[in-house]
Design a protein around this motif. Sequence first.
Motif, PDB file in Angstrom:
ATOM      1  N   ASP A  50       3.912  -0.893   7.517  1.00 20.14           N
ATOM      2  CA  ASP A  50       4.592  -0.768   8.806  1.00 20.14           C
ATOM      3  C   ASP A  50       5.329  -2.057   9.162  1.00 20.14           C
ATOM      4  O   ASP A  50       6.448  -2.032   9.679  1.00 20.14           O
ATOM      5  N   GLN A  53       8.891  -2.618   7.678  1.00 16.73           N
ATOM      6  CA  GLN A  53       9.905  -1.589   7.886  1.00 16.73           C
ATOM      7  C   GLN A  53      11.267  -2.152   8.276  1.00 16.73           C
ATOM      8  O   GLN A  53      12.310  -1.657   7.802  1.00 16.73           O
ATOM      9  N   GLU A  81      -2.882  15.720   3.540  1.00 13.42           N
ATOM     10  CA  GLU A  81      -1.502  15.957   3.933  1.00 13.42           C
ATOM     11  C   GLU A  81      -1.428  17.281   4.675  1.00 13.42           C
ATOM     12  O   GLU A  81      -1.869  18.324   4.163  1.00 13.42           O
ATOM     13  N   ASP A 109      10.731   5.981  -1.714  1.00  9.32           N
ATOM     14  CA  ASP A 109      10.510   6.800  -0.521  1.00  9.32           C
ATOM     15  C   ASP A 109       9.571   7.940  -0.851  1.00  9.32           C
ATOM     16  O   ASP A 109       9.771   8.653  -1.847  1.00  9.32           O
ATOM     17  N   TYR A 110       8.570   8.113   0.000  1.00 13.30           N
ATOM     18  CA  TYR A 110       7.641   9.235  -0.145  1.00 13.30           C
ATOM     19  C   TYR A 110       8.214  10.470   0.542  1.00 13.30           C
ATOM     20  O   TYR A 110       8.826  10.386   1.621  1.00 13.30           O
ATOM     21  N   THR A 283      -0.677  10.375   4.235  1.00 11.20           N
ATOM     22  CA  THR A 283       0.773  10.189   4.199  1.00 11.20           C
ATOM     23  C   THR A 283       1.155   8.792   4.671  1.00 11.20           C
ATOM     24  O   THR A 283       2.129   8.221   4.181  1.00 11.20           O
ATOM     25  N   ASP A 284       0.395   8.238   5.607  1.00 10.20           N
ATOM     26  CA  ASP A 284       0.656   6.861   6.045  1.00 10.20           C
ATOM     27  C   ASP A 284       0.488   5.893   4.875  1.00 10.20           C
ATOM     28  O   ASP A 284       1.271   4.954   4.708  1.00 10.20           O
ATOM     29  N   LYS A 287       3.496   6.312   2.481  1.00  8.48           N
ATOM     30  CA  LYS A 287       4.698   5.664   3.018  1.00  8.48           C
ATOM     31  C   LYS A 287       4.592   4.142   2.927  1.00  8.48           C
ATOM     32  O   LYS A 287       5.579   3.459   2.623  1.00  8.48           O
ATOM     33  N   ALA A 290       5.278   3.151  -0.589  1.00  7.71           N
ATOM     34  CA  ALA A 290       6.716   3.200  -0.876  1.00  7.71           C
ATOM     35  C   ALA A 290       7.402   1.922  -0.392  1.00  7.71           C
ATOM     36  O   ALA A 290       8.218   1.327  -1.104  1.00  7.71           O
ATOM     37  N   ASN A 291       7.074   1.486   0.824  1.00  3.75           N
ATOM     38  CA  ASN A 291       7.689   0.276   1.364  1.00  3.75           C
ATOM     39  C   ASN A 291       7.316  -0.968   0.562  1.00  3.75           C
ATOM     40  O   ASN A 291       8.158  -1.824   0.278  1.00  3.75           O
TER      41      ASN A 291
END
Length: 337
Positions: A50, A53, A81, A109-110, A283-284, A287, A290-291
């Motif tokens: 986070d 971002q 999910e 990117d997820y 999912t968090d 993501k 991915a970042n």
Amino acid sequence: MATPGLLAFIATSKYVDGLPLYRQEKFILARLGVDIARATTSLWMVRCGDLVQPLINLMRDKLLEAPLIHCDETVTQVLNEEGKAARSQSYMWVQVAEPVKNQKIILFDYAPSRSGSVPMKLLDGFRGYLQTDGYEGYAAIGRKSGVISQGCWAHARRKFDEAIKGQKDKNKAGKSHMGLSYIRKLYQIEHGIKESPPDERKRVRQEQSLPVLQKLRQWLDKSLPQVPPKTLLGKALYYLNNQWEKLIRYCDEGYLRMDNNLAENAIRPFVVGRKAWLFSNSTDGAKASANLYSLVETAKACGLEPCHYLKTVFNYLPRAESIADIEQLLPWNQKPV
């Protein structure tokens, strides 16, 4: 409170070295006499994802300005999910761009699906060449005004390789070998100009590659009616035929590439890591991964040591007071140590 150095160490161990958090907890940290539960380090990684971002947003803005973007995708699994079973497949998408010389941007990117709506969203506003494999999920964005779809010769070559491997006598010359020989000639030309400037690459392609492509096209037109489409050779021929207009576009400009290996190579560290940690819990978490993959892989592409770079980001990004402060932390704005 976790220090920037500890967060960078844990993130690098997972996203660069492929060490799952439970291994770090039970072996590395425990051996050092540090008692930190995996639930805690998982929460830290989500929060780090986070935190970065704003950097990811600036990297995407720069990526979308590039004249050429490479894309690829691979499966991933997310246990918790919404609306999906734990064993169902989700996807990690990668986009690679080279806006200027020696500067690469690699973004992960997820997404819960592999549908064409995903690249439409990720590349909203992009105008330029989009290089992918033959997956139909990229067809919709390829029809957008200003987007020019480009194919991948590595995939075409691979299908002829598979056809040769499927022969009883692999050394017997035939259509599979002939198709592969044409493609090899094209790659030989590329090998000779890989260090040349774009203008020179374009000139050589126009003078040397286009005649080879013309002969390959004539051979393809003659061979297609002679081979059943469901055979391995037939699949290679029909792939070549269906992708033809996208495949020959690399001759249009000197900065274009023959294949999509840049994206396939970029996604490989994620695939290697996935073999170790197997899945994301939420999912968090996906993501955040991915970042953080985006940051460490772009940092590596820019010649940075990823742990040192992440430590710098985790130390200074919370103190950023302006866009300029955040821009200074972009990988290509940092000096290698």
